[in-house]
Design an enzyme around this catalytic site. Structure first.
Site, PDB file in Angstrom:
ATOM      1  N   ARG A  71     -39.030  -7.095   0.384  1.00 35.20           N
ATOM      2  CA  ARG A  71     -37.763  -6.484   0.814  1.00 35.20           C
ATOM      3  C   ARG A  71     -37.809  -6.218   2.317  1.00 35.20           C
ATOM      4  O   ARG A  71     -36.810  -6.272   3.015  1.00 35.20           O
ATOM      5  CB  ARG A  71     -37.450  -5.188   0.068  1.00 35.20           C
ATOM      6  N   TYR A 124     -12.189  -6.652  11.834  1.00 41.23           N
ATOM      7  CA  TYR A 124     -12.284  -7.485  10.633  1.00 41.23           C
ATOM      8  C   TYR A 124     -11.900  -6.635   9.411  1.00 41.23           C
ATOM      9  O   TYR A 124     -12.307  -5.467   9.312  1.00 41.23           O
ATOM     10  CB  TYR A 124     -13.728  -7.992  10.536  1.00 41.23           C
ATOM     11  N   ASP A 196     -19.626  -6.333  17.686  1.00 37.54           N
ATOM     12  CA  ASP A 196     -19.647  -7.430  16.725  1.00 37.54           C
ATOM     13  C   ASP A 196     -19.225  -8.683  17.490  1.00 37.54           C
ATOM     14  O   ASP A 196     -18.074  -8.830  17.880  1.00 37.54           O
ATOM     15  CB  ASP A 196     -18.675  -7.114  15.570  1.00 37.54           C
ATOM     16  N   LYS A 221     -21.049 -17.244   9.813  1.00 32.52           N
ATOM     17  CA  LYS A 221     -20.045 -17.937  10.606  1.00 32.52           C
ATOM     18  C   LYS A 221     -20.728 -18.959  11.525  1.00 32.52           C
ATOM     19  O   LYS A 221     -21.411 -19.826  11.041  1.00 32.52           O
ATOM     20  CB  LYS A 221     -19.201 -16.905  11.349  1.00 32.52           C
TER      21      LYS A 221
HETATM   22  C1  LIG Z   1     -16.968 -12.406   8.504  1.00 34.72           C
HETATM   23  C2  LIG Z   1     -17.104 -11.295   9.447  1.00 34.72           C
HETATM   24  C3  LIG Z   1     -17.878 -10.178   9.128  1.00 34.72           C
HETATM   25  C4  LIG Z   1     -18.547 -10.003   7.793  1.00 34.72           C
HETATM   26  O1  LIG Z   1     -19.554 -10.941   7.579  1.00 34.72           O
HETATM   27  P1  LIG Z   1     -20.002 -11.425   6.101  1.00 34.72           P
HETATM   28  O2  LIG Z   1     -21.161 -12.301   6.395  1.00 34.72           O
HETATM   29  O3  LIG Z   1     -18.823 -12.151   5.534  1.00 34.72           O
HETATM   30  O4  LIG Z   1     -20.332 -10.215   5.321  1.00 34.72           O
HETATM   31  C5  LIG Z   1     -18.002  -9.182  10.082  1.00 34.72           C
HETATM   32  N1  LIG Z   1     -17.388  -9.264  11.278  1.00 34.72           N
HETATM   33  C6  LIG Z   1     -16.628 -10.335  11.611  1.00 34.72           C
HETATM   34  C7  LIG Z   1     -15.972 -10.361  12.955  1.00 34.72           C
HETATM   35  C8  LIG Z   1     -16.459 -11.379  10.718  1.00 34.72           C
HETATM   36  O5  LIG Z   1     -15.683 -12.418  11.046  1.00 34.72           O
END
Ligand SMILES: *Cc1c(COP(=O)(O)O)cnc(C)c1O
Length: 409
Positions: A71, A124, A196, A221
């Site tokens: 973990r 988001y 982010d 992404k």
């Molecule tokens: C998709 C996304 C997230 C969340 O990520 P996951 O891997 O889907 O949990 C957070 N911030 C942004 C800007 C995103 O596009």
């Protein structure tokens, strides 16, 4: 072989004195085949626990805070963490199972009851849910403001404000926030800043270079880039990341990344700079076409000279990503007709994949209210907003597809 906090391996020391470029480090940093029987791809360590030669060795590992259970540590995952930290210019990195796990691990590890967090008003959608519904349940106050004017921070910050949190570029608007300006204000108040940076990836934007303390990524992404895994990362100073690891990952979320996923993200990373170049080139060609199209009311792509935040984008990002937003004169219903006519753009919510993807937040939101009556669009997101994640296909084919779908809407 364990890596140091900076992720340096023997291979890196062999090249000491030479600072490699981003693309080279995306392929080589923190891994030397010579240390792994010559295997060019990092081995995937499928193990849940680590066995010791004796009870005394086990004791010693436990006393060092060492490797007992998967973990908290996996050698494949550790290579990914070292490489991401290097590419982002961070001291350390923690990878977890999803982007939301990264944001949850960050918030729950650093904030306590009575604390306040200032966030940009548009986030988001699931981060909106975390800040509106999740955090308040634990007595954490969330204050949304418009950080496009960083002075708004001074207006709302109090002695209890422990974090400033925002995305840039902002999902799904593709607005750009000024990391340096916000970080300067926040630091003057003694508040750390988390960004982010999912929409940009470290190939285009490294928030720490502009003063941010923490960076969050959804690895799902651009960084993995192929639409086949979920993952998340938090990057920052070694002490903060150690706390996220020891509290957040160990007992708050337990959201460990699978080593198979780590190997797939490492594979995706090798082509990140190459992919971002093509995403950006395609998106700029599409944004330019859309801007001139009579059916299109507005386009938001930060690398267009007409974008409100163009000057910040040019300063803060080395180039554009594949993300853009637009609205049609035909509005909500027009957006739905337009999307149904497309053949190359997948009607899907994710982004950053090789495939071009398209989404209409207002349609999804309307549908979701059937099961979640409280669902609402993020602040500043209109009924007409269509989000494009421009993929790696031939730009001419994508433009042709968009043109035929826009004709006589
Ligand atoms: C998709 C996304 C997230 C969340 O990520 P996951 O891997 O889907 O949990 C957070 N911030 C942004 C800007 C995103 O596009």
């Amino acid at each position: 072989m364990p890596h140091t906090a900076s992720g340096a391996t023997e291979a890196d020391h062999r090249h000491a004195g030479r600072q490699f470029g981003f693309a080279t480090r995306a392929i080589h940093h923190a891994y030397d085949p010579a240390d792994h029987h010559g295997a060019v791809a990092p081995p995937v360590y499928f193990t849940s626990t680590y066995a010791f030669g004796s009870v005394a060795e086990n004791d010693e590992a436990a006393a060092r805070g060492g490797v007992l259970y998967a973990r908290e540590y996996n050698p494949t995952t550790a290579i990914l963490e070292a490489r991401l930290a290097n590419l982002e210019g961070a001291e350390a990195c923690l990878v977890v199972s999803t982007g939301m796990a990264a944001i949850g691990t960050l918030m729950l590890s650093l904030l306590s009851q009575g604390d306040e967090v200032v966030v940009h008003r548009t986030l988001y959608a699931n981060t909106v849910a975390l800040t509106e519904t999740g955090l308040p349940r634990f007595g954490i106050k969330v204050i949304p403001v418009d950080l496009a004017d960083p002075a708004n921070l001074d207006r709302v910050a109090t002695g209890r404000t422990k974090l400033v949190y925002f995305e840039t570029p902002v999902n799904p608007l593709s607005a750009v926030l000024d990391i340096a300006a916000i970080a300067n204000r926040a630091h003057a108040l003694g508040i750390p800043v988390a960004v982010d940076s999912t929409f940009a990836s470290p190939a285009l934007q490294r928030p720490i270079e502009h003063g941010a303390d923490l960076v969050v990524h959804s690895l799902t992404k651009y960084i993995s880039g192929h639409g086949d895994v979920l993952g998340g990362a938090v990057l920052g100073r070694a002490g903060t990341i150690a706390r996220l690891h020891d509290h957040g990952l160990r007992y708050l979320t337990g959201a460990t990344m699978s080593p198979m996923t780590a190997a797939l993200v490492l594979r995706g990373l090798k082509t990140l700079p190459l992919r971002m170049e093509r995403h950006g080139r395609n998106a700029l060609a599409i944004a330019t076409m859309l801007e001139a199209h009579p059916a299109v009311r507005w386009v938001s792509y930060p690398q267009l000279a007409s974008h409100r935040d163009h000057a910040i984008a040019v300063r803060q990002m080395s180039a554009g990503s594949g993300m853009l937003a637009l609205g049609l004169h035909a509005g909500f219903d027009g957006a739905r007709r337009f999307m149904d006519r497309l053949s190359l753009f997948g009607r899907a919510v994710s982004l950053g994949d090789a495939e071009s993807l398209i989404m209409h937040p207002a349609s999804l939101n309307r549908a979701r209210r059937a099961i979640r009556p409280e669902a609402h669009l993020a602040e500043g997101v209109g009924d007409d907003l269509i989000r494009l994640s421009v993929g790696l296909e031939d730009a001419g084919d994508l433009i042709e597809d968009l043109r035929q779908a826009l004709a006589s809407l």
